[in-house]
Design a protein around this motif. Structure first.
Motif, PDB file in Angstrom:
ATOM      1  N   LYS A 108     -50.061  46.083  27.393  1.00 56.86           N
ATOM      2  CA  LYS A 108     -50.785  46.996  26.507  1.00 56.86           C
ATOM      3  C   LYS A 108     -52.270  46.942  26.851  1.00 56.86           C
ATOM      4  O   LYS A 108     -52.961  45.983  26.518  1.00 56.86           O
ATOM      5  N   ILE A 109     -52.729  48.002  27.515  1.00 52.37           N
ATOM      6  CA  ILE A 109     -54.106  48.072  27.982  1.00 52.37           C
ATOM      7  C   ILE A 109     -54.736  49.366  27.469  1.00 52.37           C
ATOM      8  O   ILE A 109     -54.094  50.415  27.475  1.00 52.37           O
ATOM      9  N   GLY A 110     -55.995  49.308  27.055  1.00 51.27           N
ATOM     10  CA  GLY A 110     -56.702  50.506  26.623  1.00 51.27           C
ATOM     11  C   GLY A 110     -57.352  51.209  27.797  1.00 51.27           C
ATOM     12  O   GLY A 110     -57.643  50.583  28.825  1.00 51.27           O
ATOM     13  N   ARG A 111     -57.577  52.522  27.654  1.00 46.50           N
ATOM     14  CA  ARG A 111     -58.197  53.275  28.745  1.00 46.50           C
ATOM     15  C   ARG A 111     -59.567  52.733  29.120  1.00 46.50           C
ATOM     16  O   ARG A 111     -59.956  52.745  30.297  1.00 46.50           O
ATOM     17  N   ASN A 112     -60.314  52.267  28.114  1.00 45.73           N
ATOM     18  CA  ASN A 112     -61.660  51.761  28.398  1.00 45.73           C
ATOM     19  C   ASN A 112     -61.638  50.430  29.137  1.00 45.73           C
ATOM     20  O   ASN A 112     -62.671  49.952  29.610  1.00 45.73           O
TER      21      ASN A 112
END
Length: 205
Positions: A108-112
Motif C-alpha cells: 500500500k503506497i501513496g502516489r506522493n
C-alpha cells in the motif's frame, strides 16, 4: 514563511528545525499534511511539549518502513502496454499506475511516495524510488513491455526498440526487392512476369 518541521524533509531539514519556505509550499503541502507547524511562539512551546512523543512516533514509522523496504527494495514489476516498434508507448505509465501495480502485490503506497518526475513514455526497464519514510527509500525496477514474452527478453538485457530487435535482423531481408527477383529467370514481355528458365536449352522437333 517560517515553519517548524515535524519530520525530516529531504533538502529542507530535520525534525525540529525551523526553516523558511515559500508560503504556497507550506499552505498546500507541509501544514495540511501535518509535516510542519507555523513557527509561532505558541507552536514552539507545543513542539517542545510533544517532542518526545513525536520522536517516538517517527521512530515507530521508520521501523515499519524499514520492514517494508526489506521486502520491496530490489523487486521487479512488469507493466504491459501497447507501443510502436520504436518503443514509444501509446500513452504512458504514471505514478498512479505504479501504485496500482504495487497494490496488486500487497504493497500500500501513496502516489506522493512514488518518486517519478515525469511519466514513463517508452518500453524498457526503469528504476523508480519509493519513499516509504523520510529516512527510508526502496528502489524498484519497472519492466515496461508490449507482452510478457518481451518483458522476459528485456529482463535478459535485450533492447526492443526496432523491428530488427523485435523480429530478428532477417526481417528486412525479405522486404528487399532483390529478394523476390531471380536473375536467371526469363522475362515474358506479354505477361510482364518472370518465368522459370527452360531446362532443355534447345528447340523441340
Amino acid at each position: 514563511m517560517e515553519i517548524i518541521l515535524l519530520e525530516r524533509i529531504p533538502r529542507l531539514g530535520q525534525m525540529g528545525d525551523v526553516v523558511k519556505v515559500k508560503d504556497g509550499f507550506a499552505r498546500n503541502y507541509l501544514l495540511p499534511q501535518g509535516k510542519a507547524l507555523r513557527a509561532s511562539e505558541a507552536n514552539r512551546k507545543k513542539y517542545e511539549a510533544q517532542r518526545v512523543e513525536l520522536e517516538a512516533r517517527n521512530l515507530e514509522r521508520k521501523n515499519e518502513a524499514e520492514q517494508v523496504s526489506e521486502k520491496l527494495d530490489g523487486m521487479s514489476f512488469s507493466i504491459i502496454r501497447s507501443a510502436a516498434e520504436t518503443g514509444q508507448l501509446y500513452g504512458s505509465v504514471s505514478a498512479r499506475d505504479i501504485v496500482e501495480v504495487l497494490a496488486n502485490e500487497g504493497f500500500k503506497i501513496g502516489r506522493n511516495q512514488v518518486d517519478l518526475n515525469q511519466p514513463i513514455k517508452a518500453i524498457g526497464i526503469t528504476n523508480v524510488d519509493i519513499a516509504l519514510h523520510p529516512e527510508v527509500t526502496a528502489t524498484i525496477s519497472l519492466n515496461v513491455a508490449r507482452s510478457p514474452e518481451e518483458a522476459e527478453r528485456q529482463a535478459r538485457g535485450e533492447t526492443l526498440d526496432s523491428a530488427e530487435a523485435i523480429y530478428g535482423e532477417g526481417i528486412n531481408e525479405s522486404a528487399r526487392p532483390e529478394a523476390f527477383f531471380d536473375p536467371n529467370a526469363e522475362f515474358d514481355e506479354d505477361s510482364e512476369e518472370q518465368t522459370a528458365p527452360s531446362q532443355g536449352g534447345g528447340e523441340t522437333a
